[in-house]
Design a protein around this motif. Sequence first.
Motif, mmCIF file in Angstrom:
data_model
loop_
_atom_site.group_PDB
_atom_site.id
_atom_site.type_symbol
_atom_site.label_atom_id
_atom_site.label_comp_id
_atom_site.label_asym_id
_atom_site.label_seq_id
_atom_site.Cartn_x
_atom_site.Cartn_y
_atom_site.Cartn_z
ATOM 1 N N HIS A 103 23.155 23.965 40.465
ATOM 2 C CA HIS A 103 22.962 22.727 39.711
ATOM 3 C C HIS A 103 21.464 22.452 39.574
ATOM 4 O O HIS A 103 20.722 22.581 40.554
ATOM 5 N N PRO A 104 20.996 22.063 38.380
ATOM 6 C CA PRO A 104 19.613 21.594 38.256
ATOM 7 C C PRO A 104 19.527 20.149 38.765
ATOM 8 O O PRO A 104 19.352 19.197 37.994
ATOM 9 N N SER A 105 19.668 19.987 40.074
ATOM 10 C CA SER A 105 19.803 18.647 40.658
ATOM 11 C C SER A 105 18.554 17.801 40.451
ATOM 12 O O SER A 105 18.630 16.568 40.480
ATOM 13 N N GLN A 106 17.397 18.453 40.248
ATOM 14 C CA GLN A 106 16.185 17.671 39.973
ATOM 15 C C GLN A 106 16.362 16.840 38.701
ATOM 16 O O GLN A 106 15.902 15.699 38.632
ATOM 17 N N LEU A 107 17.036 17.419 37.693
ATOM 18 C CA LEU A 107 17.262 16.693 36.440
ATOM 19 C C LEU A 107 18.307 15.601 36.620
ATOM 20 O O LEU A 107 18.218 14.541 35.983
ATOM 21 N N TYR A 108 19.302 15.855 37.470
ATOM 22 C CA TYR A 108 20.274 14.799 37.768
ATOM 23 C C TYR A 108 19.561 13.599 38.391
ATOM 24 O O TYR A 108 19.798 12.450 38.024
ATOM 25 N N GLU A 109 18.693 13.894 39.365
ATOM 26 C CA GLU A 109 17.984 12.815 40.044
ATOM 27 C C GLU A 109 17.004 12.117 39.115
ATOM 28 O O GLU A 109 16.802 10.899 39.195
ATOM 29 N N ILE A 169 9.877 21.537 37.262
ATOM 30 C CA ILE A 169 8.858 22.462 36.762
ATOM 31 C C ILE A 169 8.433 23.440 37.851
ATOM 32 O O ILE A 169 8.235 24.634 37.599
ATOM 33 N N ASN A 170 8.313 22.938 39.079
ATOM 34 C CA ASN A 170 7.913 23.786 40.208
ATOM 35 C C ASN A 170 9.046 24.683 40.696
ATOM 36 O O ASN A 170 8.813 25.550 41.541
ATOM 37 N N GLY A 171 10.272 24.458 40.212
ATOM 38 C CA GLY A 171 11.405 25.244 40.670
ATOM 39 C C GLY A 171 11.726 25.007 42.125
ATOM 40 O O GLY A 171 12.137 25.922 42.846
ATOM 41 N N GLU A 172 11.592 23.757 42.585
ATOM 42 C CA GLU A 172 11.833 23.417 43.989
ATOM 43 C C GLU A 172 12.921 22.349 44.085
ATOM 44 O O GLU A 172 13.286 21.730 43.087
ATOM 45 N N LEU A 173 13.424 22.157 45.296
ATOM 46 C CA LEU A 173 14.475 21.160 45.549
ATOM 47 C C LEU A 173 15.657 21.362 44.608
ATOM 48 O O LEU A 173 16.195 20.424 44.035
ATOM 49 N N TRP A 174 16.070 22.624 44.450
ATOM 50 C CA TRP A 174 17.154 22.956 43.545
ATOM 51 C C TRP A 174 18.496 22.500 44.105
ATOM 52 O O TRP A 174 18.612 22.067 45.255
ATOM 53 N N GLY A 175 19.522 22.646 43.270
ATOM 54 C CA GLY A 175 20.844 22.152 43.631
ATOM 55 C C GLY A 175 21.700 23.155 44.375
ATOM 56 O O GLY A 175 21.306 24.292 44.638
ATOM 57 N N ARG A 176 22.894 22.724 44.695
ATOM 58 C CA ARG A 176 23.870 23.577 45.370
ATOM 59 C C ARG A 176 24.464 24.566 44.362
ATOM 60 O O ARG A 176 24.377 24.351 43.151
ATOM 61 N N PRO A 177 25.080 25.643 44.843
ATOM 62 C CA PRO A 177 25.708 26.602 43.923
ATOM 63 C C PRO A 177 26.742 25.926 43.032
ATOM 64 O O PRO A 177 27.473 25.022 43.475
ATOM 65 N N ALA A 178 26.787 26.336 41.767
ATOM 66 C CA ALA A 178 27.708 25.763 40.784
ATOM 67 C C ALA A 178 28.584 26.866 40.206
ATOM 68 O O ALA A 178 28.151 28.009 40.060
#
Length: 284
Positions: free
Chosen positions: A181-187, A153-162
């Motif tokens: 990558h929306p890595s926050q959702l993966y985590e 939601i905060n748009g932070e800790l995003w993922g690597r380029p996809a």
Amino acid sequence: MPFLTLAFPVFDPIAVALGPIVIRWYALAYIGGIVIGWFYARALLKNQRLWGGPSPIPLIAWDDFILWVTLGIILGGRTGYVLFYNLDFFIQHPAEILQLWKGGMSFHGGFMGCVIAVLAFCWTRNLSVLSLGDVTCAVGPIGLLLGRLANFINGELWGRPADETVPWRMVFPNGGPLPRHPSQLYEAALEGVLLFTVLALMIRFGALKRPGLILGSFIGLYGAARIVGEFFREPDPQLGFLWGGLTMGMLLSVPMVIVGAALALWAWRRAALTAPAPARQTLS
């Protein structure tokens, strides 16, 4: 916008605003995780079938422990972030260590804070460290899930380029022009949903009867989930990649996998708790 790229849904980072009182989604995630976890733990403690008899942790003790573990999470999480992720900055700006509203928490530090809280509380109350650790870790994925959703939601800790093979890649507002990558959702899926499901199934099949089994499983499985997630997550800019392309999150999680596996194996080999035998009645 490149083909097969999702637009990041812009959220207001403030969840509730009542005059001068402002509650952000990240703070709400912590509050929600603690409250929901408290209710879930109480349900576990009241279910004697799961323990093979009365729970070794009284409900009133768990209620008292909530304050201890909350302080452990906050103080440990902040201390871990300062030491592991941004020590040079905080040496130069020590006053900002206390400015929690600017962000900066470390799971590994928060976990160590929880460990200290469990040890200290059990020492003062003469309770089982392993059993209290089991209950605390059983509810841990709830907070992790909400925390990772708050990161998104905060748009932070995003993922690597996809690349184009990832149809759900996103351009984050503060992540530059590249789709990521929306890595926050993966985590959230790995550390929250999957980990909670595995631990809940273990509990259903009697894991709480072997003190330390849930604790060890949580430590090891979280470490493994975090390592997988780190392959998709952009490293913190002040650290970047470390030795051999590893990240700080990976380095801190490797010992968790080893220690967690050893503890779970040790707990599994111990004799399971059994319900106390009913007292004999004699005729008078």
